[in-house]
Design an enzyme around this catalytic site. Sequence first.
Site, PDB file in Angstrom:
ATOM      1  N   ALA A 110       6.728   6.038  35.329  1.00 31.72           N
ATOM      2  CA  ALA A 110       8.155   5.708  35.453  1.00 31.72           C
ATOM      3  C   ALA A 110       8.832   6.759  36.327  1.00 31.72           C
ATOM      4  O   ALA A 110       8.289   7.850  36.544  1.00 31.72           O
ATOM      5  CB  ALA A 110       8.824   5.651  34.088  1.00 31.72           C
ATOM      6  N   PHE A 111      10.047   6.433  36.795  1.00 28.33           N
ATOM      7  CA  PHE A 111      10.723   7.345  37.731  1.00 28.33           C
ATOM      8  C   PHE A 111      11.015   8.709  37.105  1.00 28.33           C
ATOM      9  O   PHE A 111      11.255   9.681  37.807  1.00 28.33           O
ATOM     10  CB  PHE A 111      12.000   6.705  38.277  1.00 28.33           C
ATOM     11  N   LYS A 112      10.976   8.775  35.771  1.00 29.80           N
ATOM     12  CA  LYS A 112      11.282  10.054  35.114  1.00 29.80           C
ATOM     13  C   LYS A 112      10.337  11.160  35.539  1.00 29.80           C
ATOM     14  O   LYS A 112      10.697  12.335  35.526  1.00 29.80           O
ATOM     15  CB  LYS A 112      11.200   9.903  33.599  1.00 29.80           C
ATOM     16  N   ASP A 113       9.093  10.789  35.914  1.00 28.55           N
ATOM     17  CA  ASP A 113       8.136  11.825  36.340  1.00 28.55           C
ATOM     18  C   ASP A 113       8.618  12.565  37.587  1.00 28.55           C
ATOM     19  O   ASP A 113       8.254  13.729  37.798  1.00 28.55           O
ATOM     20  CB  ASP A 113       6.775  11.191  36.667  1.00 28.55           C
ATOM     21  N   MET A 116      10.802  15.149  36.013  1.00 28.68           N
ATOM     22  CA  MET A 116      10.252  15.877  34.864  1.00 28.68           C
ATOM     23  C   MET A 116       9.059  16.751  35.239  1.00 28.68           C
ATOM     24  O   MET A 116       8.891  17.837  34.691  1.00 28.68           O
ATOM     25  CB  MET A 116       9.852  14.863  33.797  1.00 28.68           C
TER      26      MET A 116
END
Length: 466
Positions: A110-113, A116
């Site tokens: 997901a784009f959170k990586d 993060m």
Amino acid sequence: MKYVSTRGQAPTRSFSDILLAGLAEDGGLYMPESWPQFSKDEWRAMRSLSYPELAARIIAPFAEDSLTHETLSKLCHDAYARFDHAAIVPLTQMEDGLFVQELFHGPTLAFKDMAMQLLGRLFDHVLNERDERVTIVGATSGDTGSAAIEACRGRERLTVAILHPEGRTSEVQRRQMTTVLDPNIHNLAVQGTFDDCQDLVKAMFADLPFRTDMHLSAVNSINWARIAAQIPYYVYSALQLGAPDREVSFAVPTGNFGNVLAAWVARQMGLPVKHLCVGSNRNDILTRFLHSNDMSTRKVVPSLSPSMDIQVSSNFERLLFEVMGRDAQACANLMTGFRTTGKMDVPSKAWEAISTLFSGKELDDAATTAEIRSLYEKNRYLADPHTIIGIAAGRAFREPGVPMVAMATAHPAKFPDAMREATGITPALPPSLADLFEREERYRVVSNDLTVVEDAIRASVLANSR
Ligand SMILES: Cc1ncc(COP(=O)(O)O)c(C=O)c1O
Ligand SMILES: N[C@@H](CCOP(=O)(O)O)C(=O)O
């Protein structure tokens, strides 16, 4: 760069201070004192940079008081080394004037990586320098949690407690969190919604003795470092499509408003962004606001795009602060009123400024399924239920001569049921997650109660320090 709180009652701080602080002590969100600017020539020169070099170049002015360019550049190279696509954030043309930028090639899909993977390394770097430890508390509707856990697992100076709403994520999303058994990782399944989890996190920050005792820190997009690390991919696609010599628009599926806020920040920095389109599911507070200045909460309805089942979008406060001329008192009053009444009376001038730049489109579950199916039939492209909402929003507001880039925020394999229902295809998980359904899970179910959650976190910190 120094940082100020949107509510005006917290001290001005450096980048590494706000990285560790997360939320300001007055309940506000940190914002840079000013917007770094790049000239047209500087933007053009960035076209030749690799993604990690570009990320370091864009983030550097936000962090120059805390990190050397060499350190930042090394951290960026390390962060993006684990992505499984050579371009990191590949851009594909879908239709005339409509492009899709994939942000899901990191370890948790997901784009959170994107942010993060860098954040985990920034925490490590700053905590090592200061010889300190922190307890990270985070709320997730599905994707932030696994990305934070993956980025922070095994890091000695971090204890991580992630709150997810019990039964309201996809099974893949839940397992990506709960099957990580490192001793510094703790999953709490809260009997409530994502908004309840986010409220609990904010309440823990407001509980000053607990905050100080536990050395609380945040990984949600209330942490400015998350926003900073989400700016480079907007720059990357805009430069590929002709910026700064051509305007570009973006379409983003929206929940906590952190992703699209990063696009807006890129615009504040001088990137020629014409229009920002946000897509929502039936939990449509933001799109209702954009249509008719109706910012009122309703009961959260579970949808096919669970990561966007959100009513209170944290980052809206940052935008409000800016469009109200950085009037912290007015911003604090609006936010306090919103918390007590569930309704925000945004002044009409601020609403006009926002709704001139931002447009919104809402898709219910039936429309989401129909759009996934139709895109697959036309283009053989599998867009997950969040991504498709962004694509539909982008298509609705596309203008001749201005490329529209829709953000693909998650890999379709995270939502196998929705994908099968729409297309008959069950997208396979990548080899790194192929045995996800056989792995042991560990999490604790807790009631939606601050004392219960704080006790559980205190116990986790104690266990991790033994
Ligand atoms: C897959 C996916 N798409 C979209 C969103 C919404 O992004 P934001 O909360 O930054 O608005 C989220 C959650 O944040 C998500 O996980
Ligand atoms: N959709 C998010 C919700 C939290 O958003 P964040 O960007 O503020 O961390 C999730 O997947 O958890």
